[in-house]
Write an enzyme that holds these catalytic residues in place. Structure first.
Site, short mmCIF file in Angstrom:
data_model
loop_
_atom_site.label_atom_id
_atom_site.label_comp_id
_atom_site.label_asym_id
_atom_site.label_seq_id
_atom_site.Cartn_x
_atom_site.Cartn_y
_atom_site.Cartn_z
N ARG A 173 0.85 -1.18 0.00
CA ARG A 173 0.00 0.00 0.00
C ARG A 173 0.89 1.23 0.00
O ARG A 173 1.92 1.25 0.69
CB ARG A 173 -0.90 0.03 1.24
CG ARG A 173 -2.05 -0.93 1.22
CD ARG A 173 -3.10 -0.55 0.15
NE ARG A 173 -4.20 -1.49 0.10
CZ ARG A 173 -4.26 -2.58 -0.69
NH1 ARG A 173 -3.25 -2.85 -1.50
NH2 ARG A 173 -5.31 -3.36 -0.66
N GLU A 226 -2.59 7.71 -4.76
CA GLU A 226 -2.98 7.15 -6.06
C GLU A 226 -4.51 7.10 -6.14
O GLU A 226 -5.17 6.99 -5.09
CB GLU A 226 -2.43 5.71 -6.20
CG GLU A 226 -3.09 4.74 -5.22
CD GLU A 226 -2.60 3.30 -5.36
OE1 GLU A 226 -1.41 3.07 -5.20
OE2 GLU A 226 -3.45 2.44 -5.63
N HIS A 249 -0.66 0.21 -9.75
CA HIS A 249 -1.35 -0.76 -8.89
C HIS A 249 -1.88 -1.96 -9.69
O HIS A 249 -3.08 -2.22 -9.74
CB HIS A 249 -2.50 -0.08 -8.11
CG HIS A 249 -2.84 -0.78 -6.83
ND1 HIS A 249 -3.31 -0.14 -5.72
CD2 HIS A 249 -2.77 -2.10 -6.48
CE1 HIS A 249 -3.53 -1.01 -4.74
NE2 HIS A 249 -3.20 -2.21 -5.19
C1 GLV Z 1 -4.59 -5.25 -4.00
O1 GLV Z 1 -3.91 -4.33 -3.72
C2 GLV Z 1 -5.26 -6.08 -3.05
O2 GLV Z 1 -5.29 -5.76 -1.85
O3 GLV Z 1 -5.79 -7.11 -3.50
#
Ligand code: GLV
Ligand code: GLV
Length: 327
Positions: free
Chosen positions: A239, A268, A288
């Site tokens: 994160r 983001e 991401h």
């Molecule tokens: C992605 O970041 C997730 O938590 O699956």
């Protein structure tokens, strides 16, 4: 989602687009719903009286206020395991790209600037991930040592890793038996839980693979970055909140570390081209996408649907967040 559509007892309302759901649409449609499938962009902190189950299509669940939902007696499902391999793959990709100038190299070619960089003996050189006879020791560090971190370690073993250091939740003791087993299996000189500062100090590549939320906010800050080796690479595929962006930009700019590879950035997706990290040539950023393989996203969607159905019908969810100790 056929799994849900084939359950005639469920009355489905589906957000029709392949993008994050509009907040207003969610709030309108969640009224009266018994269950909801969300993604990590949908913050859930308060529920109407009808809501019984929140199923998130993600392994992280810091966007769900666990305290609030526990007080309301809700069940929360998530999607661990099915994305471990995809995220570990991407973490290795980022480590290679960040160390070996993959970002700047690609951009030079795309901008038509290759002609300005004829092959040069030390052009575009970066630290080598694999061991060499001149540098036979390679320490890989992890902040967070769960499934994804361990799968990343497994992928790096053939690169000649010699030491693995990690730090994780300070309240959970080191798992010496598991660590000894990993060291034996991968023929490593050490797999060891140490202080976060020691992980930073020793690592050639430092992977941030710990959950988000308040407990890990800015775990990687200026102080920690200053402890890292000048030739080291920092990877974050967890994160954005774990890494202080301004501190990282400074660390790259002033050469405290070699490079960074980020799948996530705080704030983001509103990251402009003027963001200090975007302007750093040795910072590789992807938007991401760590779990973004067709196979994994299908498996995550299936797991999210299975969790929702089991939660609604009163069965055991394949993956349920443990709310027992949330107060
Ligand atoms: C992605 O970041 C997730 O938590 O699956
Ligand atoms: C974190 O969720 C992990 O699996 O490492």
């Amino acid at each position: 989602m056929p799994l849900l559509e084939e359950r005639s007892e469920l009355d489905l309302v589906v957000w029709p687009e392949d993008r994050a759901c509009d907040r207003a649409w969610l709030l309108d449609n969640i009224t009266g719903a018994a269950g909801v499938i969300v993604t990590l962009t949908d913050k859930i902190w308060i529920a109407g009286p009808s809501l019984k189950v929140v199923s998130t299509m993600s392994v992280g669940y810091e966007h769900v206020d666990l305290k609030a939902v526990a007080q309301q007696g809700l069940k929360v499902g998530y999607t661990p395991d099915v994305l471990t391999d995809a995220v570990a793959d991407l973490s290795v990709m980022l480590a290679l790209m960040a160390g070996r100038n993959g970002g700047i190299g690609t951009s030079v070619v795309q901008k038509g600037e290759w002609k300005n960089y004829s092959w040069a003996p030390f052009g575009f050189c970066g630290p080598q991930l694999s061991t060499t006879s001149a540098s036979p020791k390679r320490t890989i560090g992890f902040l967070g040592f769960g499934r994804i971190a361990q799968a990343t370690l497994a992928r790096l073993v053939p690169f000649g890793v010699t030491h693995c250091l990690y730090s994780s939740n300070p309240t959970s003791p080191a798992n010496h038996a598991r660590d000894a087993e990993l060291a034996a299996k991968y023929k490593l000189q050490a797999v060891k839980k140490v202080d976060v500062d020691d992980v930073a100090r020793e690592s050639d590549v430092l992977f941030v693979l710990a959950p988000g939320g308040n407990d890990t906010y800015h775990l990687v800050n200026e102080e920690l970055l200053k402890k890292m080796k000048k030739t080291s690479v920092l990877i974050n595929a967890s994160r954005g909140t774990l890494v202080d962006s301004d501190a990282l930009a400074k660390a790259l700019h002033e050469g405290w570390i070699w490079g960074a590879g980020l799948d996530v950035v705080e704030g983001e997706p509103n990251i402009s081209v003027d963001h200090p990290l975007v302007k750093e040539p040795r910072c590789v950023i992807v938007p991401h996408i760590a779990s973004a393989t067709l196979e994994t996203r299908r498996a995550m969607a299936t797991r999210a649907a299975q969790n929702l159905i089991a939660g609604l019908l009163g069965g055991q969810m394949p993956a349920q967040v443990d709310l027992a100790n949330i107060s």
